[in-house]
Design a protein around this motif. Structure first.
Motif, mmCIF file in Angstrom:
data_model
loop_
_atom_site.group_PDB
_atom_site.id
_atom_site.type_symbol
_atom_site.label_atom_id
_atom_site.label_comp_id
_atom_site.label_asym_id
_atom_site.label_seq_id
_atom_site.Cartn_x
_atom_site.Cartn_y
_atom_site.Cartn_z
ATOM 1 N N GLN A 79 0.790 -1.178 -0.015
ATOM 2 C CA GLN A 79 0.059 -0.186 0.087
ATOM 3 C C GLN A 79 0.869 1.197 -0.112
ATOM 4 O O GLN A 79 0.474 2.259 -0.758
ATOM 5 C CB GLN A 79 -0.878 -0.132 1.208
ATOM 6 N N ALA A 80 2.009 1.313 0.807
ATOM 7 C CA ALA A 80 2.667 2.503 0.855
ATOM 8 C C ALA A 80 3.399 2.755 -0.668
ATOM 9 O O ALA A 80 3.631 3.831 -0.834
ATOM 10 C CB ALA A 80 3.907 2.360 2.071
ATOM 11 N N GLY A 81 3.894 1.870 -0.978
ATOM 12 C CA GLY A 81 4.647 1.618 -2.367
ATOM 13 C C GLY A 81 3.899 2.102 -3.507
ATOM 14 O O GLY A 81 4.001 3.110 -4.336
ATOM 15 N N CYS A 82 2.662 1.623 -3.560
ATOM 16 C CA CYS A 82 1.517 2.287 -4.356
ATOM 17 C C CYS A 82 1.000 3.635 -4.244
ATOM 18 O O CYS A 82 0.795 4.451 -5.156
ATOM 19 C CB CYS A 82 0.272 1.378 -4.494
ATOM 20 N N ALA A 102 -13.588 11.238 -6.498
ATOM 21 C CA ALA A 102 -13.173 10.181 -7.393
ATOM 22 C C ALA A 102 -13.020 8.978 -5.970
ATOM 23 O O ALA A 102 -13.599 8.010 -6.340
ATOM 24 C CB ALA A 102 -11.850 10.283 -8.212
ATOM 25 N N ALA A 103 -12.104 9.251 -4.997
ATOM 26 C CA ALA A 103 -11.787 8.339 -4.153
ATOM 27 C C ALA A 103 -13.248 8.112 -3.306
ATOM 28 O O ALA A 103 -13.468 6.703 -3.147
ATOM 29 C CB ALA A 103 -10.843 8.771 -3.050
ATOM 30 N N GLU A 104 -13.995 8.958 -2.904
ATOM 31 C CA GLU A 104 -15.297 8.621 -2.459
ATOM 32 C C GLU A 104 -16.320 7.809 -3.231
ATOM 33 O O GLU A 104 -16.544 6.641 -2.566
ATOM 34 C CB GLU A 104 -15.863 9.818 -2.049
ATOM 35 N N LEU A 105 -16.385 8.064 -4.578
ATOM 36 C CA LEU A 105 -17.247 7.146 -5.434
ATOM 37 C C LEU A 105 -16.614 6.005 -5.577
ATOM 38 O O LEU A 105 -17.419 4.950 -5.617
ATOM 39 C CB LEU A 105 -17.222 8.112 -6.626
ATOM 40 N N LEU A 106 -15.342 5.749 -5.894
ATOM 41 C CA LEU A 106 -14.753 4.565 -6.169
ATOM 42 C C LEU A 106 -14.902 3.444 -5.051
ATOM 43 O O LEU A 106 -15.271 2.266 -4.966
ATOM 44 C CB LEU A 106 -13.241 4.676 -6.391
ATOM 45 N N THR A 107 -14.593 4.074 -3.729
ATOM 46 C CA THR A 107 -14.758 3.241 -2.684
ATOM 47 C C THR A 107 -16.248 2.819 -2.307
ATOM 48 O O THR A 107 -16.400 1.805 -2.064
ATOM 49 C CB THR A 107 -14.239 4.330 -1.400
ATOM 50 N N LYS A 108 -17.031 3.741 -2.525
ATOM 51 C CA LYS A 108 -18.329 3.284 -2.513
ATOM 52 C C LYS A 108 -19.000 2.289 -3.359
ATOM 53 O O LYS A 108 -19.568 1.422 -3.138
ATOM 54 C CB LYS A 108 -19.446 4.527 -2.732
ATOM 55 N N ALA A 109 -18.309 2.269 -4.651
ATOM 56 C CA ALA A 109 -18.686 1.216 -5.694
ATOM 57 C C ALA A 109 -17.995 -0.156 -5.196
ATOM 58 O O ALA A 109 -18.415 -1.066 -5.182
ATOM 59 C CB ALA A 109 -18.151 1.859 -7.008
ATOM 60 N N ASP A 132 -6.097 7.496 4.609
ATOM 61 C CA ASP A 132 -5.525 8.487 3.408
ATOM 62 C C ASP A 132 -6.078 8.478 2.282
ATOM 63 O O ASP A 132 -6.604 7.317 1.539
ATOM 64 C CB ASP A 132 -3.809 8.156 3.367
ATOM 65 N N VAL A 133 -6.164 9.599 1.578
ATOM 66 C CA VAL A 133 -7.071 9.446 0.440
ATOM 67 C C VAL A 133 -6.731 8.875 -0.855
ATOM 68 O O VAL A 133 -7.308 8.121 -1.566
ATOM 69 C CB VAL A 133 -7.486 10.849 0.067
ATOM 70 N N VAL A 134 -5.308 9.078 -0.809
ATOM 71 C CA VAL A 134 -4.512 8.158 -2.051
ATOM 72 C C VAL A 134 -4.304 6.681 -1.856
ATOM 73 O O VAL A 134 -4.820 5.874 -2.584
ATOM 74 C CB VAL A 134 -3.056 8.695 -2.037
ATOM 75 N N ALA A 135 -4.315 6.341 -0.526
ATOM 76 C CA ALA A 135 -4.252 4.938 -0.406
ATOM 77 C C ALA A 135 -5.835 4.275 -0.420
ATOM 78 O O ALA A 135 -5.858 3.186 -0.860
ATOM 79 C CB ALA A 135 -3.891 4.787 1.318
ATOM 80 N N ARG A 136 -6.798 5.065 -0.136
ATOM 81 C CA ARG A 136 -8.160 4.723 -0.324
ATOM 82 C C ARG A 136 -8.402 4.427 -1.724
ATOM 83 O O ARG A 136 -9.237 3.480 -2.109
ATOM 84 C CB ARG A 136 -9.099 5.887 0.325
ATOM 85 N N ALA A 141 -9.622 0.598 -5.944
ATOM 86 C CA ALA A 141 -9.138 0.004 -7.110
ATOM 87 C C ALA A 141 -9.019 -1.419 -7.035
ATOM 88 O O ALA A 141 -9.183 -2.234 -8.101
ATOM 89 C CB ALA A 141 -8.152 0.931 -7.716
ATOM 90 N N SER A 142 -8.264 -1.800 -6.220
ATOM 91 C CA SER A 142 -7.740 -3.054 -5.847
ATOM 92 C C SER A 142 -8.650 -3.962 -5.626
ATOM 93 O O SER A 142 -9.003 -5.314 -6.019
ATOM 94 C CB SER A 142 -6.749 -3.414 -4.818
ATOM 95 N N LEU A 143 -9.946 -3.563 -4.752
ATOM 96 C CA LEU A 143 -11.085 -4.429 -4.457
ATOM 97 C C LEU A 143 -11.736 -4.810 -5.775
ATOM 98 O O LEU A 143 -12.226 -5.792 -5.944
ATOM 99 C CB LEU A 143 -12.033 -3.448 -3.762
ATOM 100 N N LEU A 144 -12.060 -3.809 -6.641
ATOM 101 C CA LEU A 144 -12.687 -4.017 -7.893
ATOM 102 C C LEU A 144 -11.978 -4.976 -8.822
ATOM 103 O O LEU A 144 -12.538 -5.688 -9.786
ATOM 104 C CB LEU A 144 -12.979 -2.504 -8.617
ATOM 105 N N ARG A 145 -10.447 -4.797 -8.645
ATOM 106 C CA ARG A 145 -9.781 -5.636 -9.700
ATOM 107 C C ARG A 145 -9.741 -7.174 -9.306
ATOM 108 O O ARG A 145 -10.102 -8.061 -9.992
ATOM 109 C CB ARG A 145 -8.252 -5.286 -9.883
ATOM 110 N N GLU A 146 -9.805 -7.600 -8.044
ATOM 111 C CA GLU A 146 -10.088 -8.697 -7.631
ATOM 112 C C GLU A 146 -11.461 -9.192 -7.480
ATOM 113 O O GLU A 146 -11.680 -10.383 -7.798
ATOM 114 C CB GLU A 146 -9.681 -8.763 -6.003
#
Length: 220
Positions: A79-82, A102-109, A132-136, A141-146
């Protein structure tokens, strides 16, 4: 979303963060980083959930990687590296209201999808959402990819396509000989030939070595 979700596999910073834990090769970092949400799962479990590695490949890394670090440390390092990579790529954009939205909407999805039949997604969902908003954004994105990856496996199993066969389908559909495709070109020639012959026997590959019409239909 894919350019964000693929950062662990395409940017330098996540690899550097994982190497700092003591790893010395890319595939150790891949298996440690991606399998970490599963905890100390056996090679058999990881092989079943990742699906498309050749027999024995997963066992060369799992559980060996957990002698170098812990799942919790691997999750944190990845996570820190990404986050570092995203901040480099996007610069000042990460501080904008649009990024936060964008982070809010993506996390909701990403947290609204069903768990059923999605084991990798479910494992990642069990990890707390970062503050952290960038980590979020990366986590979402990782959740949706998996989630998508779990769906790929379900679709392949319905069509009776094995993990290595999926790579052959993908390569031939792109017009590339399977023997040249990056994920399987390293396999012993006899092993890869057996996979291709089995697909030819089922009518997925024609006499010319490319996808038949039924093969293209299965790929589609």
């Amino acid at each position: 979303v894919e350019p964000i979700g693929v950062i662990p596999y395409s940017a330098d910073e996540p690899n550097e963060a994982m190497f700092a834990l003591g790893f010395t090769n890319y595939w150790d970092t891949y298996f440690a980083g991606r399998a970490a949400p599963l905890g100390l799962a056996t090679a058999e479990v990881v092989d079943a959930l990742f699906y498309n590695f050749a027999p024995g490949e997963v066992a060369r890394h799992i559980p060996k990687v957990w002698r170098t670090t812990t799942p919790e440390a691997a999750i944190a390092a990845r996570q820190a590296g990404c986050v570092k990579a995203l901040r480099r790529i996007l610069g000042d954009h990460v501080d904008s209201p649009g990024f936060a939205r964008a982070a809010e909407l993506l996390t909701k999805a990403a947290t609204s999808a069903p768990f059923e039949g999605r084991p990798m997604y479910a494992a990642l969902r069990a990890i707390p959402i970062p503050d952290d908003v960038v980590a979020r954004l990366f986590h979402a994105a990782s959740l949706l990819r998996e989630h998508r990856g779990d769906g790929h496996i379900a679709a392949l199993m319905i069509e009776g396509v094995g993990g290595l066969e999926a790579h052959v389908l993908f390569a031939l559909d792109m017009g590339m000989p399977a023997e040249k495709f990056g994920r399987i070109h390293h396999l012993p020639a006899a092993q890869l030939a057996a996979v291709i012959d089995g697909m030819r026997d089922r009518g997925l590959i024609g006499d010319g070595g490319w996808l038949s019409d039924p093969g293209r239909a299965v790929k589609q």
